[in-house]
Design a protein around this motif. Structure first.
Motif, PDB file in Angstrom:
ATOM      1  N   SER A  69      -3.774   2.877  10.297  1.00  0.00           N
ATOM      2  CA  SER A  69      -4.820   3.894  10.485  1.00  0.00           C
ATOM      3  C   SER A  69      -6.209   3.297  10.298  1.00  0.00           C
ATOM      4  O   SER A  69      -7.152   3.679  10.970  1.00  0.00           O
ATOM      5  CB  SER A  69      -4.649   5.065   9.519  1.00  0.00           C
ATOM      6  N   VAL A 125      -5.396  -8.021   7.338  1.00  0.00           N
ATOM      7  CA  VAL A 125      -5.276  -6.575   7.135  1.00  0.00           C
ATOM      8  C   VAL A 125      -6.603  -5.879   7.467  1.00  0.00           C
ATOM      9  O   VAL A 125      -7.672  -6.499   7.335  1.00  0.00           O
ATOM     10  CB  VAL A 125      -4.833  -6.349   5.665  1.00  0.00           C
ATOM     11  N   PRO A 126      -6.568  -4.599   7.899  1.00  0.00           N
ATOM     12  CA  PRO A 126      -7.806  -3.934   8.336  1.00  0.00           C
ATOM     13  C   PRO A 126      -8.987  -4.066   7.370  1.00  0.00           C
ATOM     14  O   PRO A 126     -10.084  -4.467   7.779  1.00  0.00           O
ATOM     15  CB  PRO A 126      -7.388  -2.474   8.501  1.00  0.00           C
ATOM     16  N   CYS A 175      -9.482   0.215   1.923  1.00  0.00           N
ATOM     17  CA  CYS A 175      -8.324   0.170   1.041  1.00  0.00           C
ATOM     18  C   CYS A 175      -8.265  -1.236   0.469  1.00  0.00           C
ATOM     19  O   CYS A 175      -7.914  -2.190   1.171  1.00  0.00           O
ATOM     20  CB  CYS A 175      -7.042   0.485   1.786  1.00  0.00           C
ATOM     21  N   CYS A 183       0.820  -1.209   0.000  1.00  0.00           N
ATOM     22  CA  CYS A 183       0.000   0.000   0.000  1.00  0.00           C
ATOM     23  C   CYS A 183       0.854   1.259   0.000  1.00  0.00           C
ATOM     24  O   CYS A 183       1.874   1.319   0.681  1.00  0.00           O
ATOM     25  CB  CYS A 183      -0.899  -0.002   1.227  1.00  0.00           C
ATOM     26  N   CYS A 214      -4.793  -3.078   0.168  1.00  0.00           N
ATOM     27  CA  CYS A 214      -4.424  -3.748   1.418  1.00  0.00           C
ATOM     28  C   CYS A 214      -5.278  -4.993   1.641  1.00  0.00           C
ATOM     29  O   CYS A 214      -4.771  -6.041   2.038  1.00  0.00           O
ATOM     30  CB  CYS A 214      -4.643  -2.805   2.610  1.00  0.00           C
ATOM     31  N   ALA A 215      -6.577  -4.851   1.401  1.00  0.00           N
ATOM     32  CA  ALA A 215      -7.519  -5.931   1.751  1.00  0.00           C
ATOM     33  C   ALA A 215      -7.183  -7.222   1.021  1.00  0.00           C
ATOM     34  O   ALA A 215      -7.255  -8.309   1.592  1.00  0.00           O
ATOM     35  CB  ALA A 215      -8.944  -5.515   1.452  1.00  0.00           C
ATOM     36  N   LEU A 233      -3.918  -4.713  12.251  1.00  0.00           N
ATOM     37  CA  LEU A 233      -3.060  -5.294  11.203  1.00  0.00           C
ATOM     38  C   LEU A 233      -2.154  -6.341  11.828  1.00  0.00           C
ATOM     39  O   LEU A 233      -1.452  -6.070  12.800  1.00  0.00           O
ATOM     40  CB  LEU A 233      -2.208  -4.189  10.564  1.00  0.00           C
ATOM     41  N   VAL A 251      -0.544   4.087   1.008  1.00  0.00           N
ATOM     42  CA  VAL A 251      -1.165   4.962   2.015  1.00  0.00           C
ATOM     43  C   VAL A 251      -0.667   4.595   3.416  1.00  0.00           C
ATOM     44  O   VAL A 251      -0.355   5.474   4.216  1.00  0.00           O
ATOM     45  CB  VAL A 251      -2.709   4.887   1.974  1.00  0.00           C
ATOM     46  N   HIS A 293       2.668  -1.582   7.628  1.00  0.00           N
ATOM     47  CA  HIS A 293       3.131  -2.914   7.202  1.00  0.00           C
ATOM     48  C   HIS A 293       4.590  -3.129   7.608  1.00  0.00           C
ATOM     49  O   HIS A 293       4.959  -4.215   8.056  1.00  0.00           O
ATOM     50  CB  HIS A 293       2.944  -3.084   5.694  1.00  0.00           C
ATOM     51  N   ASP A 333      -2.647  10.342   7.293  1.00  0.00           N
ATOM     52  CA  ASP A 333      -3.748   9.535   6.783  1.00  0.00           C
ATOM     53  C   ASP A 333      -5.109  10.068   7.253  1.00  0.00           C
ATOM     54  O   ASP A 333      -6.088  10.072   6.499  1.00  0.00           O
ATOM     55  CB  ASP A 333      -3.527   8.097   7.278  1.00  0.00           C
TER      56      ASP A 333
END
Ligand code: NFE
Length: 503
Positions: free
Chosen positions: A429, A451-452, A497, A59, A500-501, A433, A61, A66, A101
């Motif tokens: 954010s 991941v979030p 995101c 990512c 990320c997902a 995670l 962002v 990570h 963010d």
């Protein structure tokens, strides 16, 4: 009637939300992550010390989250004891990224759901930014283009803020916020290296020294960001909340909450944290246990077995799998759906009584906008909790700089064992995670990220339970079913995101 809201704009990545609307109510919603990446596949066989570099590319962002989660996982796998400077520099780099963010999410990704941009046409003043926006919007509207003044216009049908002064002020802050984001990123870069993919974050600390000139530069930048948070961000957020009080009652997710805690204040990632870790169900917080996390795949485009624990994670893509509608897996905690993110972070800390400042801010802002803490599970609640996180983090970062010891080590010596494993958890954010690394013969044998947005944007699990965002959408009343500004505001409050997902 079925209506696709995708491709959803002002988020990261490719998301479709398929809604079914009957009698003006969303009776079903499916979140569809529409891309595949496969980081966990190509991490296998690599040097473990590449992991905190490679996973940042998940990512642009939240790269530092990570890097930090990967560093914590490796610290656990290698048995490293990080010197105090190293831990503090991790926090300084990651915390500045959170501030960047939150400003991005509020101004660029969400504010235009509420602000009436056309108010700028009434602007009579001489502010160069606003004059520029006014002239541009005017010319675009007169141009006859099908989509003039994107991304500001066209708008979805719905009510926007009526007060011209608030709208115009918000547009000015929209522009200013980008300058402040640059400053927050510059602060991260002082110790981490150039945004977005920092080279200085390592398991065991940071390769940059804690020099006094760097510390003072960092402090000056964070102080400016902090001033903006207090003088512009919080008042703008309160103005939105006061103009749209109904959004305290829209967009509640229907499960528990999970936070992995943010910014350890002691030598290990498990030390007391600025924001506490915990799982919250019915007002009760329990300690996080990574063994209670499983990932279902019945509705995900993978043929990997369903219900695997994190350390057993597998990723075999199967784009044509019958019944599957997303590239996002469905993580569950104790088999239950949870929301992660700012609301989870603040609520877990609040109910745990970890940080008195969090409790005081929840009470203060809930008082100003006239709500109970329970209403934090809502569209406005998520926005409010980002702002509360920003206030708490900015103060903490300035305090942390005072705890650095110039001249002392910032890194532990790293010896990568031939085999080992470790979990690393933090709060990005957008929420909880988790990274997991297993090493065999000095190489990565297995790497797994939870991941979030994998939590929040998940499809149904094997039991048919919807993901957090799906559950928040179901039951929403929509005035214009083809457009659904109400649903879009819910989705934006989660700040998904997809890069990320799916990672
Ligand atoms: Ni791509 Fe990320 C954050 C992480 S969200 S933005 O915050 O980790 O799934």
């Amino acid at each position: 009637m079925k209506i696709d809201l995708g491709p959803v704009s002002r988020i990261e990545g490719h998301l479709n939300v398929r809604t079914t609307v009957e009698n003006g109510t969303v009776i079903d919603a499916q979140c569809m992550g529409e891309m595949f990446r496969g980081f966990e596949v190509f991490l296998k066989g690599r040097d473990p010390l590449d992991a905190q570099q490679i996973t940042q590319r998940i990512c642009g962002v939240c790269p530092y989250a990570h890097a930090i989660a990967s560093s914590y996982a490796q610290e656990n796998a290698y048995g490293l004891r990080v010197p105090p400077n190293g831990r503090i520099l991790h926090n300084l780099i990651q915390g500045a990224n959170h501030l960047y963010d939150y400003l991005l999410q509020f101004y660029q990704l969400s504010a235009l759901d509420f602000v009436d941009v056309t108010a700028i046409l009434k602007y009579q003043g001489a502010d160069p930014d606003l004059v520029k926006i006014r002239n541009w919007v005017k010319a675009e509207l007169a141009s006859g283009k099908p989509y003039p003044a994107a991304p500001f216009l066209p708008r979805l049908s719905g009510r926007y803020i009526a007060n011209a002064e608030i709208n115009i002020g918000a547009l000015k802050h929209y522009v200013e916020a980008m300058e402040l984001q640059k400053k927050a990123n510059s602060a991260s870069a002082i110790f981490g290296g150039k945004f977005p993919h920092a080279t200085a974050i390592f398991p065991g600390g940071c390769t940059q020294d804690a020099r006094i000139d760097l510390i003072t530069n960092y402090q000056a930048l964070i102080q400016e960001v902090r001033n903006f948070i207090h003088s512009k961000y919080i008042p703008d957020l309160i103005a939105v909340a006061q103009a749209f009080p109904e959004y305290w009652n829209i967009g509640a997710s229907k499960g528990g909450f999970l936070s992995f805690g943010l910014m350890p204040m002691g030598p290990t990632p498990e030390s007391k944290k600025l924001f506490a870790a915990g799982a919250l169900f019915n007002g009760q917080v329990t300690p996080v246990n990574f063994e209670l996390i499983t990932e279902d795949t019945k509705y995900s485009k993978y043929s990997s077995p369903s219900g695997l624990k994190v350390r057993d994670g597998q990723l075999t893509p199967n784009p044509r799998k019958a019944g599957a509608y997303s590239w996002i897996k469905a993580p569950r905690y104790m088999g239950k759906m949870v929301e992660v993110g700012p609301a989870a972070r603040v609520l877990v800390d609040y109910y745990q009584g970890n940080n008195p400042k969090v409790k005081a801010l929840v009470k203060k802002y809930a008082g100003i906008v006239g709500i109970a803490p329970a209403k934090i599970n809502s569209v406005l609640g998520r926005h409010l909790c980002r702002a509360i996180s920003a206030v708490v983090i900015a103060d903490f970062l300035l305090d942390e700089t005072e705890r650095l010891s110039p001249g002392e080590p910032t890194m532990a010596e790293i010896k990568v064992p031939s085999s080992g494993e470790g979990f690393g958890a933090t709060e990005a954010s957008r929420g909880a995670l988790l990274h997991y690394i297993r090493i065999e013969n000095h190489k990565i044998d297995r790497y797994e990220c939870v991941v979030p947005t994998t939590w929040n944007g998940s499809p149904r699990d094997d039991k048919g339970q919807p993901g957090a965002m799906e559950s928040a959408l179901i039951g929403t009343k929509v005035k214009t079913p083809e457009e659904q500004i109400e649903s879009l505001r819910i989705v934006h409050s989660f700040d998904p995101c997809i890069a990320c997902a799916v990672h």
